[in-house]
Write a protein that holds these residues in place. Structure first.
Motif, PDB file in Angstrom:
ATOM      1  N   SER A 162     -10.887  11.472  -5.098  1.00  0.00           N
ATOM      2  CA  SER A 162     -12.221  12.047  -5.277  1.00  0.00           C
ATOM      3  C   SER A 162     -12.241  13.520  -4.911  1.00  0.00           C
ATOM      4  O   SER A 162     -11.682  13.924  -3.895  1.00  0.00           O
ATOM      5  N   HIS A 189      -8.061   7.210  -1.290  1.00  0.00           N
ATOM      6  CA  HIS A 189      -8.214   5.873  -0.714  1.00  0.00           C
ATOM      7  C   HIS A 189      -7.299   4.929  -1.492  1.00  0.00           C
ATOM      8  O   HIS A 189      -7.442   4.794  -2.706  1.00  0.00           O
ATOM      9  N   HIS A 239      -6.144   1.097  -2.038  1.00  0.00           N
ATOM     10  CA  HIS A 239      -6.676  -0.232  -1.720  1.00  0.00           C
ATOM     11  C   HIS A 239      -6.381  -1.234  -2.825  1.00  0.00           C
ATOM     12  O   HIS A 239      -5.897  -0.876  -3.894  1.00  0.00           O
ATOM     13  N   TYR A 270       1.108   5.525  -1.706  1.00  0.00           N
ATOM     14  CA  TYR A 270       1.388   6.780  -1.020  1.00  0.00           C
ATOM     15  C   TYR A 270       2.653   7.439  -1.568  1.00  0.00           C
ATOM     16  O   TYR A 270       2.739   8.660  -1.645  1.00  0.00           O
ATOM     17  N   GLU A 284      -9.943  13.701  -1.489  1.00  0.00           N
ATOM     18  CA  GLU A 284     -10.188  12.503  -0.684  1.00  0.00           C
ATOM     19  C   GLU A 284      -9.461  11.357  -1.381  1.00  0.00           C
ATOM     20  O   GLU A 284      -9.648  11.140  -2.586  1.00  0.00           O
ATOM     21  N   ILE A 330      -5.604   3.560  -6.440  1.00  0.00           N
ATOM     22  CA  ILE A 330      -5.777   4.781  -5.663  1.00  0.00           C
ATOM     23  C   ILE A 330      -7.026   5.469  -6.183  1.00  0.00           C
ATOM     24  O   ILE A 330      -7.117   5.774  -7.371  1.00  0.00           O
ATOM     25  N   ASP A 331      -8.000   5.685  -5.308  1.00  0.00           N
ATOM     26  CA  ASP A 331      -9.184   6.470  -5.658  1.00  0.00           C
ATOM     27  C   ASP A 331      -8.937   7.900  -5.193  1.00  0.00           C
ATOM     28  O   ASP A 331      -8.659   8.123  -4.015  1.00  0.00           O
ATOM     29  N   GLN A 364       0.823  -1.203   0.000  1.00  0.00           N
ATOM     30  CA  GLN A 364       0.000   0.000   0.000  1.00  0.00           C
ATOM     31  C   GLN A 364       0.867   1.268   0.000  1.00  0.00           C
ATOM     32  O   GLN A 364       0.503   2.274  -0.592  1.00  0.00           O
TER      33      GLN A 364
END
Length: 109
Positions: free
Chosen positions: A47, A31, A33, A12, A29, A44-45, A8
């Motif tokens: 938003s 995320h 996952h 980042y 935002e 990577i989401d 993960q």
């Protein structure tokens, strides 16, 4: 195969590199996952909500073209595009305030 925190961390690092090379990108935002349904295992989401200008900035920074971007009505308007970088799929999503904007979304050059 399960995703580890070490795996993960690649997501980042990619976000850190984007932030360093594009210091004026607006906060979003985020995320990170595992995503089985796309080509890359790590996703990577990113938003944004009601920030069309910020979406265009992220779109350019990620190299997402107009061809890779679509706008759909889904309980309001949503624009979305994706790209795979360094083996990580990045999905960029904009939740529009009300109607889809009249202006065309930026095209990465």
């Amino acid at each position: 195969m399960s995703l580890t925190a070490f795996d993960q961390a690649r997501g980042y690092r990619l976000l850190t590199e984007l932030g360093e090379s594009h210091p004026h990108l607006p906060a979003a935002e985020v995320h990170v996952h595992r995503q089985i349904s796309l080509v890359a295992e790590l996703t990577i989401d990113v938003s944004l909500h009601g920030d069309e200008v910020g979406f265009a900035q992220w779109q350019r920074a990620l190299g997402i073209t107009a061809v890779d971007t679509r706008r759909i009505e889904f309980g309001g308007w949503v624009s979305s595009g994706h790209v795979t970088r360094d083996g990580i799929t990045v999905i960029l999503t904009l939740h529009h305030r009300q109607e889809a904007p009249v202006l065309a979304l930026a095209v990465a050059s």
